[in-house]
Design an enzyme around this catalytic site. Structure first.
Site, mmCIF file in Angstrom:
data_model
loop_
_atom_site.group_PDB
_atom_site.id
_atom_site.type_symbol
_atom_site.label_atom_id
_atom_site.label_comp_id
_atom_site.label_asym_id
_atom_site.label_seq_id
_atom_site.Cartn_x
_atom_site.Cartn_y
_atom_site.Cartn_z
ATOM 1 N N ASP A 53 10.783 18.800 37.089
ATOM 2 C CA ASP A 53 10.562 17.609 37.903
ATOM 3 C C ASP A 53 11.863 16.860 38.169
ATOM 4 O O ASP A 53 12.904 17.163 37.586
ATOM 5 C CB ASP A 53 9.571 16.675 37.195
ATOM 6 C CG ASP A 53 8.209 17.317 37.013
ATOM 7 O OD1 ASP A 53 7.830 18.135 37.866
ATOM 8 O OD2 ASP A 53 7.530 16.999 36.015
ATOM 9 N N TYR A 111 10.984 23.960 25.882
ATOM 10 C CA TYR A 111 11.506 22.688 26.357
ATOM 11 C C TYR A 111 11.887 21.829 25.162
ATOM 12 O O TYR A 111 11.263 21.902 24.098
ATOM 13 C CB TYR A 111 10.464 21.941 27.191
ATOM 14 C CG TYR A 111 10.331 22.408 28.616
ATOM 15 C CD1 TYR A 111 11.104 21.861 29.629
ATOM 16 C CD2 TYR A 111 9.409 23.392 28.956
ATOM 17 C CE1 TYR A 111 10.970 22.279 30.943
ATOM 18 C CE2 TYR A 111 9.269 23.824 30.272
ATOM 19 C CZ TYR A 111 10.048 23.259 31.258
ATOM 20 O OH TYR A 111 9.918 23.691 32.561
#
Length: 252
Positions: A53, A111
């Site tokens: 994002d 992540y």
């Protein structure tokens, strides 16, 4: 046509995410223009290993494209990097089989969400880590994070935005560590939903604030209740940090 895989890294602060968008500057769009200049003006289509994002970073990222250009792969990183901003860097280029697809061939991803946990702000962590001034107990945070491990329906920790066939994913590990004032939440899964890691982090912080307990998390997941989980924390603390492929050259 050759199928070329790029191993790259980027600081996502200046970009509206990875995916090409008509009116916004993105990592993919910036790279495609740079590669086209190197490959003689060919139309380039990059397939990335995932959609990061706006404001999210990648210490490890893989993308592939097809080209008729015969430029040697060992020269491609240097050539592409002369046409990219300093916050996007191609580390390595590899020729891969025709059927390789950066997202479809990816087995799992890791992540890392970074939290700067100090009473005083640090200017070097602006857009690099989430500033949280109240002291956090990393052992308690770790207990909450571990509750996300396993195969579950993760609808409770995703934002609406991308249609998916299923919200069931397998989280191989999810844990928290501390080094001085920097906390890291690492989560590895076979796939991620929209804003999933940022919502997991927000839920772990909710537990630290006494708004829920680590033992509440399995029930929240079972119910799929987004309103019961924590908030979606800001994007600047999130990094894509590790990838796994059958082709071990692409792992990192």
């Amino acid at each position: 046509m050759r199928n070329i895989a790029l191993k790259l890294m980027y600081n996502g602060t200046a970009y509206h995410g990875w995916q090409v968008q008509k009116n916004d500057v993105t990592v993919c769009g910036t790279l495609e223009r740079a590669i086209a200049m190197v490959c003689g003006g060919e139309a380039i289509h990059l397939t990335g290993c995932g959609r990061t994002d706006a404001g999210v970073h990648a210490e490890c990222y893989v993308a592939n494209f097809r080209t008729r250009s015969r430029i040697p792969v060992d020269r491609l990183p240097f050539a592409i990097n002369t046409h990219t901003p300093e916050d996007i860097v191609v580390r390595e280029a590899l020729e891969v089989p025709e059927e390789f697809n950066a997202i479809g061939s990816c087995l799992k991803k890791e992540y890392t969400y970074r939290i700067y946990n100090s009473r005083i702000k640090n200017p070097f962590y602006v857009n690099r880590a989430y500033f949280y001034p109240k002291h956090l107990d990393e052992e308690f945070l770790n207990r909450a994070a571990r509750a996300f491990e396993g195969t579950h329906d993760f609808a409770a920790v995703r934002s609406v935005g991308t249609d998916v066939k299923s919200t069931v994913r397998t989280v191989y590990y999810c844990y928290v560590t501390r080094q001085s004032d920097l906390l890291e939440l690492k989560v590895c899964a076979n796939g991620f939903l929209y804003n999933m890691v940022r919502a997991i982090t927000g839920t772990v912080l909710y537990a630290a604030e006494g708004k829920l307990t680590p033992e509440d998390i399995p029930l929240i997941l079972e119910r799929g209740d987004r309103t019961a989980a924590g908030p979606t924390v800001p994007p600047g603390g999130l990094y894509l940090t590790k990838l796994w492929y059958e082709d071990e050259r692409l792992n990192g």
